[in-house]
Design an enzyme around this catalytic site. Structure first.
Site, mmCIF file in Angstrom:
data_model
loop_
_atom_site.group_PDB
_atom_site.id
_atom_site.type_symbol
_atom_site.label_atom_id
_atom_site.label_comp_id
_atom_site.label_asym_id
_atom_site.label_seq_id
_atom_site.Cartn_x
_atom_site.Cartn_y
_atom_site.Cartn_z
ATOM 1 C CE LYS A 92 20.674 -8.585 29.132
ATOM 2 N NZ LYS A 92 21.719 -9.117 30.011
ATOM 3 C CE1 TYR A 112 21.876 -10.024 34.489
ATOM 4 C CE2 TYR A 112 22.800 -7.975 35.308
ATOM 5 C CZ TYR A 112 22.145 -8.690 34.336
ATOM 6 O OH TYR A 112 21.763 -8.052 33.210
ATOM 7 C CE1 TYR A 164 21.143 -9.144 25.194
ATOM 8 C CE2 TYR A 164 23.361 -9.174 24.244
ATOM 9 C CZ TYR A 164 22.528 -9.132 25.346
ATOM 10 O OH TYR A 164 23.072 -9.079 26.616
ATOM 11 C CB SER A 216 21.594 -5.568 31.385
ATOM 12 O OG SER A 216 22.506 -6.467 30.832
ATOM 13 C CB VAL A 272 27.924 -3.626 32.061
ATOM 14 C CG1 VAL A 272 27.846 -4.970 32.739
ATOM 15 C CG2 VAL A 272 27.621 -3.730 30.580
HETATM 16 O O1 DON Z 1 25.624 -8.731 26.576
HETATM 17 C C1 DON Z 1 26.331 -8.021 27.295
HETATM 18 O O2 DON Z 1 27.301 -8.467 27.884
HETATM 19 C C2 DON Z 1 25.962 -6.559 27.426
HETATM 20 N N1 DON Z 1 25.424 -6.059 26.202
HETATM 21 C C3 DON Z 1 24.960 -6.340 28.531
HETATM 22 C C4 DON Z 1 25.427 -6.832 29.876
HETATM 23 C C5 DON Z 1 24.888 -6.096 31.037
HETATM 24 O O3 DON Z 1 24.561 -4.925 30.995
HETATM 25 C C6 DON Z 1 24.876 -6.844 32.309
HETATM 26 N N2 DON Z 1 24.495 -5.973 33.387
HETATM 27 N N3 DON Z 1 24.797 -5.702 34.449
#
Ligand code: DON
Length: 306
Positions: A68, A242, A190, A65, A260
């Site tokens: 993003k 978040y 994405y 993320s 993550v």
């Molecule tokens: O879309 C997802 O679930 C992952 N590619 C990214 C999620 C993420 O990194 C949330 N962060 N803390």
């Protein structure tokens, strides 16, 4: 000064060591579940041009993320305020992959950092650029000065195999007309961008953009206006972690973005950028040792935006 930050990083490393394997590596993306949990790295890049590193700071990991932020810069620098017709900028108070607020808000995600919001941003990039994946890669290579940044295709394919929730979010937003491209094309772009791998050093260097008022400090190129840069930092402050964003503001006190893969990158405007990486996550999907390290950093250095 030099000595001060070196000592602070050493002190942090020894204090967080017992925490490194607390929490849990993200395994909802099976390939990420294979990462050795016992790792920690940190990098600090000051506006005066000094760099301080400790631990596994040069090892590449899945930025997830954190990407993003880069996609948002590419869209926002082109569309400016028109971007906010497609995505909001309020904290969600929900999990990063939550669907719950989308119905009330007619397919307009709460902010560009929850999955739904980042997916809309990628949909926008698909209309703005011929090859948005390559555009993001070019952008992070330029910001970090590292040509050796790539997508980990194993991680991307692994996530694509279990991306049902992201597909659901995207179809739902498409039903409101807020996704313009083919759903699979959007999810593939994405997910590819989330699977970019960078190190703490790469990330701290890249985030010098935000500590330098929107100018790439390495080549003097203006990427965001000063006002847009202020707003990028504000969105990181209010939406970057978040449903932990309040706790993070309280404990750490800087704009930041997590992923993550266990990375977190933060900014102290006009002063420095700071990155941490440790794969084990807390219940909200943020690196447990990473948050503690950043908390100790702002405490010991007496630097935060508050
Ligand atoms: O879309 C997802 O679930 C992952 N590619 C990214 C999620 C993420 O990194 C949330 N962060 N803390």
């Amino acid at each position: 000064m030099e000595e001060k930050y070196t000592q602070i990083l050493e002190r942090i490393y020894s204090e967080i060591s017992p925490l490194i394997t607390r929490g849990k590596v993200a395994d909802y993306i099976p390939e990420l579940g294979k990462v050795d949990p016992n790792q920690f790295g940190m990098s600090v890049c000051t506006n005066s041009g000094h760099e301080y590193i400790i631990g596994n700071s040069q090892k590449s990991f899945s930025i997830q993320s954190i990407s993003k932020v880069f996609t948002l810069v590419l869209a926002y620098s082109k569309l400016d305020r028109k971007l906010w017709e497609r995505v909001g900028r309020e904290p969600s108070g929900t999990r990063f992959d939550s669907l719950v607020l989308l119905e009330n808000e007619e397919g307009i995600p709460r902010n560009p950092f929850i999955n739904a919001g980042a997916i809309v941003v990628v949909d926008i990039l698909l209309d703005l650029y011929e090859d948005p994946i390559n555009e993001v890669l070019k952008f992070v290579r330029e910001l970090s000065g590292n040509e050796d940044i790539f997508i980990n295709e194993k991680v991307r394919d692994s996530e694509l195999e279990c991306a049902n929730r992201n597909y659901a979010l995207t179809y739902f937003m498409k039903s409101f007309g807020n996704i313009r491209n083919d759903v699979s094309t959007v999810i593939e772009a994405y997910t590819s961008i989330c699977s970019i791998e960078m190190s703490c050093v790469d990330l701290a260097r890249s985030f010098r953009l935000f500590s330098s008022n929107g100018e790439n400090p390495w080549n003097g190129k203006r990427i965001l206006t000063k006002s847009q840069n202020k707003r990028m930092n504000a969105i990181m402050m209010t939406c970057g972690l978040y449903n932990s964003v309040g706790d993070f503001a309280y404990r750490v006190g800087i704009p930041a973005k997590s992923g993550v893969g266990g990375g977190i990158v933060g900014v102290i405007p006009n002063e420095m950028s700071i990155s941490t990486w440790s794969p084990c996550l807390d219940k909200t999907g943020n690196s447990l040792a990473g948050i503690k390290a950043l908390e100790l950093f702002t405490t010991y250095s007496e630097q935060s935006i508050y």
